[in-house]
Design an enzyme around this catalytic site. Structure first.
Site, PDB file in Angstrom:
ATOM      1  N   ASN A  14       0.868  -1.178   0.000  1.00 23.49           N
ATOM      2  CA  ASN A  14       0.000   0.000   0.000  1.00 23.49           C
ATOM      3  C   ASN A  14       0.904   1.227   0.000  1.00 23.49           C
ATOM      4  OD1 ASN A  14      -1.753   2.078   0.540  1.00 23.49           O
ATOM      5  ND2 ASN A  14      -2.372   1.365   2.575  1.00 23.49           N
ATOM      6  N   LYS A  16       0.153   4.223  -0.200  1.00 21.29           N
ATOM      7  CA  LYS A  16      -0.478   5.385   0.446  1.00 21.29           C
ATOM      8  C   LYS A  16      -0.292   6.636  -0.430  1.00 21.29           C
ATOM      9  CE  LYS A  16      -0.098   3.067   4.860  1.00 21.29           C
ATOM     10  NZ  LYS A  16       0.051   3.130   6.295  1.00 21.29           N
ATOM     11  N   HIS A 104      -9.407   1.053   4.893  1.00 20.17           N
ATOM     12  CA  HIS A 104      -8.114   1.160   5.580  1.00 20.17           C
ATOM     13  C   HIS A 104      -8.291   2.069   6.801  1.00 20.17           C
ATOM     14  CE1 HIS A 104      -3.993   2.303   6.462  1.00 20.17           C
ATOM     15  NE2 HIS A 104      -3.648   1.185   5.835  1.00 20.17           N
ATOM     16  N   GLU A 106      -6.689   4.437   7.906  1.00 18.17           N
ATOM     17  CA  GLU A 106      -6.507   5.872   7.643  1.00 18.17           C
ATOM     18  C   GLU A 106      -7.761   6.468   7.001  1.00 18.17           C
ATOM     19  OE1 GLU A 106      -2.816   5.317   5.573  1.00 18.17           O
ATOM     20  OE2 GLU A 106      -1.892   4.745   7.478  1.00 18.17           O
ATOM     21  N   GLU A 176      -5.066  -5.012  10.571  1.00 18.71           N
ATOM     22  CA  GLU A 176      -4.040  -4.000  10.795  1.00 18.71           C
ATOM     23  C   GLU A 176      -4.337  -3.273  12.103  1.00 18.71           C
ATOM     24  OE1 GLU A 176      -2.139  -2.817   6.718  1.00 18.71           O
ATOM     25  OE2 GLU A 176      -3.791  -1.480   7.156  1.00 18.71           O
ATOM     26  N   GLY A 182       2.813   2.220  10.773  1.00 15.51           N
ATOM     27  CA  GLY A 182       3.754   3.323  10.585  1.00 15.51           C
ATOM     28  C   GLY A 182       4.482   3.724  11.856  1.00 15.51           C
ATOM     29  N   SER A 223       3.777  -2.245  10.254  1.00 17.61           N
ATOM     30  CA  SER A 223       5.229  -2.289  10.412  1.00 17.61           C
ATOM     31  C   SER A 223       5.850  -3.629  10.003  1.00 17.61           C
ATOM     32  CB  SER A 223       5.620  -1.930  11.848  1.00 17.61           C
ATOM     33  OG  SER A 223       5.180  -0.607  12.154  1.00 17.61           O
TER      34      SER A 223
HETATM   35  P1  13P Z   1       3.247   0.298   7.692  1.00 18.08           P
HETATM   36  O1  13P Z   1       3.758  -0.989   7.064  1.00 18.08           O
HETATM   37  O2  13P Z   1       3.963   1.508   7.231  1.00 18.08           O
HETATM   38  O3  13P Z   1       3.128   0.167   9.175  1.00 18.08           O
HETATM   39  O4  13P Z   1       1.738   0.489   7.137  1.00 18.08           O
HETATM   40  C1  13P Z   1       0.852  -0.562   7.230  1.00 18.08           C
HETATM   41  C2  13P Z   1      -0.355  -0.220   6.463  1.00 18.08           C
HETATM   42  O5  13P Z   1      -1.121   0.640   6.841  1.00 18.08           O
HETATM   43  C3  13P Z   1      -0.583  -0.944   5.198  1.00 18.08           C
HETATM   44  O6  13P Z   1      -1.872  -0.741   4.718  1.00 18.08           O
END
Ligand code: 13P
Length: 272
Positions: A14, A16, A104, A106, A176, A182, A223
């Site tokens: 992803n 982002k 997601h 976010e 997740e 992150g 992560s």
């Molecule tokens: P990270 O791998 O940066 O923690 O992000 C995970 C994520 O949100 C994937 O959709």
């Protein structure tokens, strides 16, 4: 059989809100070339690259003729209309996009997505032949209050509400935990496996008598990196990874594909 219970091993990146079209082109090219040179003749996990909408075209061009697939990061649930700034499912399918991330954390946190909007989008994805990757996961406060299981179960139940068993079998779920995204804090692997198992059991109980849970791919995200992937891919219930930060450079992402390939190989050995 390619994987446990017939389910796919999936390594998805992803990206982002990162990468210009030129940068996305270079990254996709590097991944495609790395896959071609590092995995000759090996069984590969499903590799899914999820760039921003404006880079889909470039990434689709780069993956042509390769085993990599492309996913969008979101979509509207309606087919067309006066919804400024939105992207509709038929636009994605017309481009040959195959996957779409739905809900997601976010999107839930910053853009008002709810279990109800997630449900509408999962249904729309299925109706258009896109594979929805339905994202679920608890906030830190919810984990600290012992609410992880109930929050995740509710997200699964509401996200799949009104979806027939044959369609539910096509959904990919990504667990997740929001506090692990992150932050560099990976959820302990046994705990991630436990929650992924809980999701599988919840799907089974929603569709009792169908044993659908055994065939649903459940990914872990938060992560994920080269140093965590092998242990994660050894777990019964973790069928792959949804990766943020470590999907933005080919040299970080290719070892994660390797981790997925190892899982596949160990399953092929077990089932042969
Ligand atoms: P990270 O791998 O940066 O923690 O992000 C995970 C994520 O949100 C994937 O959709």
């Amino acid at each position: 059989m390619s994987s446990q219970g017939g389910r796919k091993t999936i390594i998805a990146g992803n990206w982002k809100m990162n990468k210009t079209p030129a940068e996305a082109t270079s990254l996709a090219k590097a991944i495609v070339e790395g896959v071609a040179s590092q995995f000759k003749g090996e069984a590969l996990p499903e590799i899914v690259l999820c760039p921003t909408f404006v880079c889909l075209s470039e990434v689709l061009n780069q993956v042509k003729g390769s085993p990599c697939k492309v996913g969008a990061q979101n979509m509207d649930y309606r087919d067309s209309g006066a919804f400024t700034g939105e992207i509709a499912p038929p636009m994605l399918t017309a481009m040959a996009v195959q996957y779409v991330l739905i809900g997601h954390s976010e999107r839930r946190q910053f853009f008002g997505e709810t279990n109800e909007s997630v449900n509408l989008k999962v249904k729309a994805a299925l109706a258009h032949g896109l594979v929805p990757v339905m994202c679920v996961g608890e906030l830190l406060e919810q984990r600290e209050q012992g609410l992880t299981d109930s929050v995740v179960k509710e997200q699964v139940v509401k996200g799949l509400a009104g979806i027939a068993a044959t369609d539910a079998a096509k959904v990919v779920v990504a667990y997740e935990p929001v506090w692990a995204i992150g932050t560099g804090k990976t959820c302990e692997t046994p705990e991630a496996n436990r929650v992924c198992g809980l999701i599988r059991a919840e799907i089974d109980s929603l569709y009792s008598g169908t044993n659908i849970g055994a065939g649903v791919s459940i990914l872990y995200g938060g992560s994920v990196k080269a140093s965590t992937i092998d242990e994660q891919m050894e777990q019964e219930h973790i069928d792959g990874a949804l990766v943020g930060g470590a999907s933005l450079k080919a040299e970080d992402f290719l070892p994660l594909i390797k981790g997925g390939a190892k899982r596949l190989k160990s399953q092929l050995v077990k089932t042969s």
